[in-house]
Structures are given as C-alpha cells and as structure tokens.
Design an enzyme around this catalytic site. Sequence first.
Site, PDB file in Angstrom:
ATOM      1  N   THR A 146      42.748  35.535  36.974  1.00  0.00           N
ATOM      2  CA  THR A 146      43.498  36.451  36.110  1.00  0.00           C
ATOM      3  C   THR A 146      43.181  37.914  36.378  1.00  0.00           C
ATOM      4  O   THR A 146      43.815  38.796  35.806  1.00  0.00           O
ATOM      5  CB  THR A 146      43.211  36.152  34.628  1.00  0.00           C
ATOM      6  OG1 THR A 146      41.823  36.377  34.371  1.00  0.00           O
ATOM      7  CG2 THR A 146      43.605  34.731  34.258  1.00  0.00           C
ATOM      8  N   ALA A 147      42.207  38.181  37.241  1.00  0.00           N
ATOM      9  CA  ALA A 147      41.778  39.559  37.501  1.00  0.00           C
ATOM     10  C   ALA A 147      42.828  40.331  38.284  1.00  0.00           C
ATOM     11  O   ALA A 147      43.563  39.762  39.089  1.00  0.00           O
ATOM     12  CB  ALA A 147      40.463  39.557  38.275  1.00  0.00           C
TER      13      ALA A 147
ATOM     14  N   GLU B 115      47.114  33.432  41.503  1.00  0.00           N
ATOM     15  CA  GLU B 115      46.764  34.633  40.750  1.00  0.00           C
ATOM     16  C   GLU B 115      47.837  34.861  39.697  1.00  0.00           C
ATOM     17  O   GLU B 115      49.015  34.920  40.012  1.00  0.00           O
ATOM     18  CB  GLU B 115      46.642  35.831  41.686  1.00  0.00           C
ATOM     19  CG  GLU B 115      45.506  35.682  42.670  1.00  0.00           C
ATOM     20  CD  GLU B 115      45.335  36.865  43.599  1.00  0.00           C
ATOM     21  OE1 GLU B 115      46.062  37.867  43.439  1.00  0.00           O
ATOM     22  OE2 GLU B 115      44.473  36.783  44.477  1.00  0.00           O
TER      23      GLU B 115
ATOM     24  N   HIS C 212      33.679  36.303  44.262  1.00  0.00           N
ATOM     25  CA  HIS C 212      34.169  35.021  43.733  1.00  0.00           C
ATOM     26  C   HIS C 212      34.866  34.216  44.833  1.00  0.00           C
ATOM     27  O   HIS C 212      34.658  33.005  44.957  1.00  0.00           O
ATOM     28  CB  HIS C 212      35.132  35.250  42.562  1.00  0.00           C
ATOM     29  CG  HIS C 212      34.444  35.432  41.252  1.00  0.00           C
ATOM     30  ND1 HIS C 212      34.194  34.391  40.400  1.00  0.00           N
ATOM     31  CD2 HIS C 212      33.940  36.540  40.650  1.00  0.00           C
ATOM     32  CE1 HIS C 212      33.565  34.849  39.331  1.00  0.00           C
ATOM     33  NE2 HIS C 212      33.405  36.146  39.455  1.00  0.00           N
ATOM     34  N   ARG C 213      35.679  34.872  45.633  1.00  0.00           N
ATOM     35  CA  ARG C 213      36.378  34.180  46.729  1.00  0.00           C
ATOM     36  C   ARG C 213      35.386  33.555  47.700  1.00  0.00           C
ATOM     37  O   ARG C 213      35.572  32.426  48.148  1.00  0.00           O
ATOM     38  CB  ARG C 213      37.285  35.153  47.483  1.00  0.00           C
ATOM     39  CG  ARG C 213      38.556  35.471  46.777  1.00  0.00           C
ATOM     40  CD  ARG C 213      39.437  36.389  47.609  1.00  0.00           C
ATOM     41  NE  ARG C 213      40.616  36.749  46.865  1.00  0.00           N
ATOM     42  CZ  ARG C 213      41.215  37.917  46.910  1.00  0.00           C
ATOM     43  NH1 ARG C 213      40.750  38.872  47.708  1.00  0.00           N
ATOM     44  NH2 ARG C 213      42.281  38.154  46.188  1.00  0.00           N
TER      45      ARG C 213
END
EC number: 2.7.1.156
Length: 177
Positions: free
Chosen positions: A36-37, A63, A51-52
Amino acid sequence: MTNSKTLILGGVRSGKSRLAERLAIQSHLPVIYIATATTEDAEMQARIELHRANRPAHWQVMEESLQLATELARLAAENHCLLVDCLTLWLTNLLLHQDSTVFEREYTSFLSVLPTLPGRIILVSNETNMGIIPMGELSRRYCDEAGRLHQLVARQCEQVILMVAGLPHYLKGNPDG
C-alpha cells in the site's frame, strides 16, 4: 489455517512484516503481496526496496494505495494467501486524498469485504496509539482512525498479534493457528 484472517500490529521495526512473511511462507499457499506504500521521498523508496529484497522473489506483488477492498475481493481465493502491508499506510493515503469522499467510501468498503474473503489473509498495521495525543488536527484524526480501524479489523480476525522487539504477543488466537 487455510481460511483465516490474522492482524499483526506493532511499532516501527518491531518485526511485524518479518512475522507476516514467515506466516505466509508457513501457509504453504501461493502468496500475493499487496503493498500500500507510495514513493513520496528517497527514504520511503529505500524502505520499499528493503521490503522487496527481503520477500521471496516468486511471490506475486500488487501495489494498491487506495482501493484495497476492490483488490482484495479480486484476488482472494481458497488455497491462496494474501498479505497486505500495511493498513496504516493505506489509511494515510485515504486521509491525504484530495477528494474527501474517498476516505469514507474505501474505508467502509474494506470493512464490508473483509469478512467475505476466502483464503488466508494476513494484515500488517502500525500500532501508533501508545503515546501522547499528537498536536495537529490531521495527526489526531490519523491516530483516532487507526485505533478505530484496528478495533474493527481485530473483531473480524481469528488471530491478532502484537509485535514488540521482534517478539510476538498473541492477543487473540494462539501460535498454532
């Protein structure tokens, strides 16, 4: 727990995303990661990249910064795991949207669709309401809305976990599912 919902709450760097990813892996189901970023600055981009780098490359990644309910309804399926990281970034996106009707519509849609979703659903969110009441109307509204959201989501989840210093504290449900 093939058909279940888990809410993982915690502060910054508490280990909540790491736990969510571990639970998704342990489900032995195909995983769809819903991020959600949004990339607003270089520091946020660095967080997204971290994170990825830490999640399995074979996971499908979607996304969605606003229409989370629509995306969940489209993607949720028996014998699949959806991992949403995170609800508080999504909430921020709604609160900052230039169209004030987006907040109520998307918030309500999310809470309505959540109990209908099949499969394994893991929701990550930041617990931000353990300090003093912040200055500023938007900050106070954010804290109020996050607190309300967490209470309403927790009611719909079989498992609620609070992460503190990398340690899971089971508020609802148990470690074995």
